[in-house]
Write an enzyme that holds these catalytic residues in place. Structure first.
Site, PDB file in Angstrom:
ATOM      1  CG  HIS A 304       0.425  35.470  36.718  1.00  0.00           C
ATOM      2  ND1 HIS A 304      -0.621  34.709  36.266  1.00  0.00           N
ATOM      3  CD2 HIS A 304       0.186  36.733  36.313  1.00  0.00           C
ATOM      4  CE1 HIS A 304      -1.452  35.482  35.579  1.00  0.00           C
ATOM      5  NE2 HIS A 304      -0.998  36.716  35.609  1.00  0.00           N
ATOM      6  CG  ASP A 361       1.737  44.467  37.151  1.00  0.00           C
ATOM      7  OD1 ASP A 361       1.029  43.533  37.561  1.00  0.00           O
ATOM      8  OD2 ASP A 361       1.326  45.349  36.381  1.00  0.00           O
TER       9      ASP A 361
END
Ligand code: SDX
Length: 427
Positions: A304, A361
Site C-alpha cells: 500500500h 483487497d
C-alpha cells in the site's frame, strides 16, 4: 506560532510556511515557490505531495489508523449502517433520527432509474466489464437528470440521487448481462437488502434475505467508503476541478478505480488465488515470483502507498471472512489458501523489508464470493462503497473558495529547438 522551512540555493534563501494538520502531520506550503524562485518540485506518483487540505478522512499509515470525520472505522463497522456512514462522510457528522429518516426517504424515492436507461444496457456486449458499464452509465445520468442545482438543497438532492441510483444501476448491469429480468428496488428494504434482492431475486426463486450476507455487505461498504486522496478520489478532484458536473467527475473516479493496482485488485486477488490453486496450491512459487525483479508479477492484495503496516480494514475483512463463511456454512478452500499465503509472505524478509502487508483487497473478494457476487462485479462493489467518499471529497473541493483547476507542471526533457524539416529532406 507559524513555522517555516528555509530553502537555500546559490546563495538565494527562501522561507516556506509549514502547514500543520489536526493530528500534527506537517507539510511545506510551496504554493508560492515558482513565482518566488522559478523552481517547481518533482514527485512522480505524488508519494510526497499533498494535493489539498481535507477534514474528511484521517489515515496514519505507520500506525494503521483510519477514521471518517474523526470516528475510527472499526467503530463504524461495528455500530453504523452504510447509510449513516455515507451521511457522516458527506455532511461531517452522524445524522440524528430525523435527518436519517429524511435521508432514507430521499434514497428510496430516487432509487429507480429512467426506463430509457435500460436501452443503454441492452446495447453493451454481454461480456462487457461491469466497471466500464458503470462508468458510462453514471456519465449518462447527466443526460437524464440535467438539473444539477446551484443551491445547497439542490446539490444535496443531486448527490443523494446518485447514491440512490448507483446500486440499482449496478444490479441492472448484472441482470441484463445474464438476460434476466431487471428487479426493482423495494421501499420495505434497507440499502444493503435492496441491492442483494435486485441482484439475486428471480421470478422462479425469490431471494431470501440472509442476515449474515446483509451484515457482510454493510461492513464491506463501510470499510470502502473513503480513503483520503487515493488514485480514484484524486481523479474525482482533478476532473471536478474543471467544474464538470458531479456525474462526469464520479465517472472518472470509477474509471481510475478499475485499475488492477487500485480497486481492480480485489478481482485480481481472486484470479491470483485461482491460478495458484490450479497450480497445485503452490503459494510459495507466487511469493518467489513476487520477489523476482525480472518478473512483473506482484502479490495482489499486498502492499500500500500509505499503510506500511497491516491495513486496518484488512483485519476486519479477514475476521468477516471467518464469521460469514461459518454462518453460511461455506467451506471455501480459497480462504485457507489466502491465510497460508499471508502467513508465508508476512514472515518473508522481502515483504517485511518492503513493508508489504495485506491491504483491503486481499480478503474482500472471499467475502464477496460467499455472498454470491460474481468476480467481475467485485470492483463495482468497491465503487458503490467508495461513492459517498468520492461525493464528500468532490463537495469539499467545490466548497473550497481557494480551490483552483488542477494543472501540475513538468520538467521538460525533450529536444532543444530545431527547424521544421520538409518531407523531401527527411530520412
Ligand atoms: C487500493 O491509495 C489507496 O488508499 C488505495 C486503496 C483505497 O482504499 O483507495 O487502499 C485501495 O488500491 C489498495 C491497493 C490494491 N492494489 C494491490 O493490491 C496491487 C498490488 N500492490 C501494489 O502494486 C502496490 O503495493 C501498490 C500499487 C498498492 C502501492 O505501490 P507503490 O506505493 O507505488 O509502491 P511501489 O510500486 O513503488 O513498490 C515499492 C516496492 C517495489 O520494490 P523495489 O523496486 O523498491 O525493490 O515494493 C515492491 C515494489 O516492487 N512491491 C511489491 C508489491 N507492492 C510493492 N512487490 C511484490 N508484490 C507487491 N504487491
Amino acid at each position: 506560532m507559524e513555522e517555516f522551512v528555509t530553502l537555500t540555493y546559490n546563495g538565494q534563501e527562501i522561507k516556506l510556511p509549514v502547514v500543520i494538520g489536526t493530528e500534527g502531520e506537517k507539510a511545506i506550503d510551496i504554493s508560492g515557490l515558482r513565482q518566488d524562485t522559478g523552481f517547481i518540485t518533482l514527485d512522480p506518483g505524488y508519494a510526497n505531495t499533498g494535493s489539498c487540505l481535507s477534514a474528511i478522512t484521517y489515515m496514519d499509515g505507520e500506525k494503521g489508523i483510519l477514521r471518517y470525520r474523526g470516528i475510527p472505522v472499526e467503530q463504524l463497522a461495528e455500530n453504523a449502517t452504510f447509510k449513516e456512514t455515507a451521511y457522516l462522510l458527506i455532511n461531517g457528522k452522524l445524522p440524528n433520527r430525523d435527518q436519517l429518516t429524511r435521508f432514507s426517504v430521499m434514497l428510496n424515492d430516487n432509487s429507480l432509474v429512467h426506463e430509457d436507461l435500460k436501452a443503454f444496457y441492452q446495447n453493451f456486449p454481454r461480456a462487457s466489464h461491469p466497471m466500464g458499464i458503470l462508468s458510462s452509465m453514471v456519465n449518462a445520468l447527466r443526460s437524464f437528470y440535467p438539473e444539477l442545482g446551484t443551491t445547497e438543497e439542490e446539490i444535496n438532492s443531486t448527490m443523494t440521487r446518485l447514491l440512490a441510483k448507483v446500486r440499482t444501476m449496478a444490479a441492472m448491469s448484472y441482470k441484463i448481462s445474464r438476460g434476466h429480468r431487471v428487479v426493482y428496488p423495494r421501499p420495505d428494504m434497507t440499502y444493503c437488502e435492496n441491492f442483494l434482492n435486485m441482484m439475486f431475486d428471480t421470478p422462479v426463486k425469490p431471494y431470501e434475505i440472509n442476515r449474515a450476507a446483509v451484515n457482510a455487505l454493510r461492513v464491506f461498504w463501510i470499510l470502502h467508503a473513503d480513503h483520503e486522496q487515493n488514485c480514484s478520489t484524486s481523479a474525482v478532484r482533478v476532473v471536478g476541478s474543471a467544474r464538470v458536473n458531479l456525474y462526469a467527475a464520479i465517472s472518472s473516479g470509477i474509471a481510475a478505480l478499475w485499475g488492477p493496482l487500485h480497486g481492480g485488485a480485489n478481482q485480481a486477488v481472486i484470479e491470483m488465488l485461482t491460478a495458484i490453486q490450479a497450480d497445485g496450491g503452490d503459494y510459495k512459487k507466487a511469493i518467489e515470483r513476487a520477489k523476482d525483479k525480472n518478473d512483473p508479477f506482484r502479490l495482489m492484495g499486498f502492499g500500500h502507498r500509505v499503510y506500511k503496516t497491516y491495513d486496518p480494514r484488512a483485519k476486519i475483512m479477514k475476521k468477516m471472512c471467518d464469521e460469514l463463511l461459518d454462518s453460511l456454512q461455506i467451506d471455501d478452500p480459497m480462504l485457507d489458501l489466502a491465510k497460508e499465503l499471508e502467513e508465508a509472505a508476512c514472515n518473508d524478509a522481502y515483504f517485511i523489508d518492503h513493508n508489504l502487508y495485506p491491504n483491503i483487497d486481499f480478503y474482500s473478494g472471499i467475502v464477496l464470493r460467499a455472498v454470491g457476487i460474481p468476480t467481475n462485479m467485485f470492483t463495482v462493489m468497491f465503487a458503490i462503497g467508495r461513492l459517498p467518499g468520492w461525493i464528500a471529497q468532490w463537495k469539499e473541493s467545490m466548497d473550497d473558495p481557494k480551490w483552483k483547476i488542477c494543472r501540475p507542471r513538468q520538467v521538460y526533457t525533450g529536444n532543444l529547438q530545431y527547424d521544421f524539416i520538409p518531407i523531401h529532406a527527411r530520412i
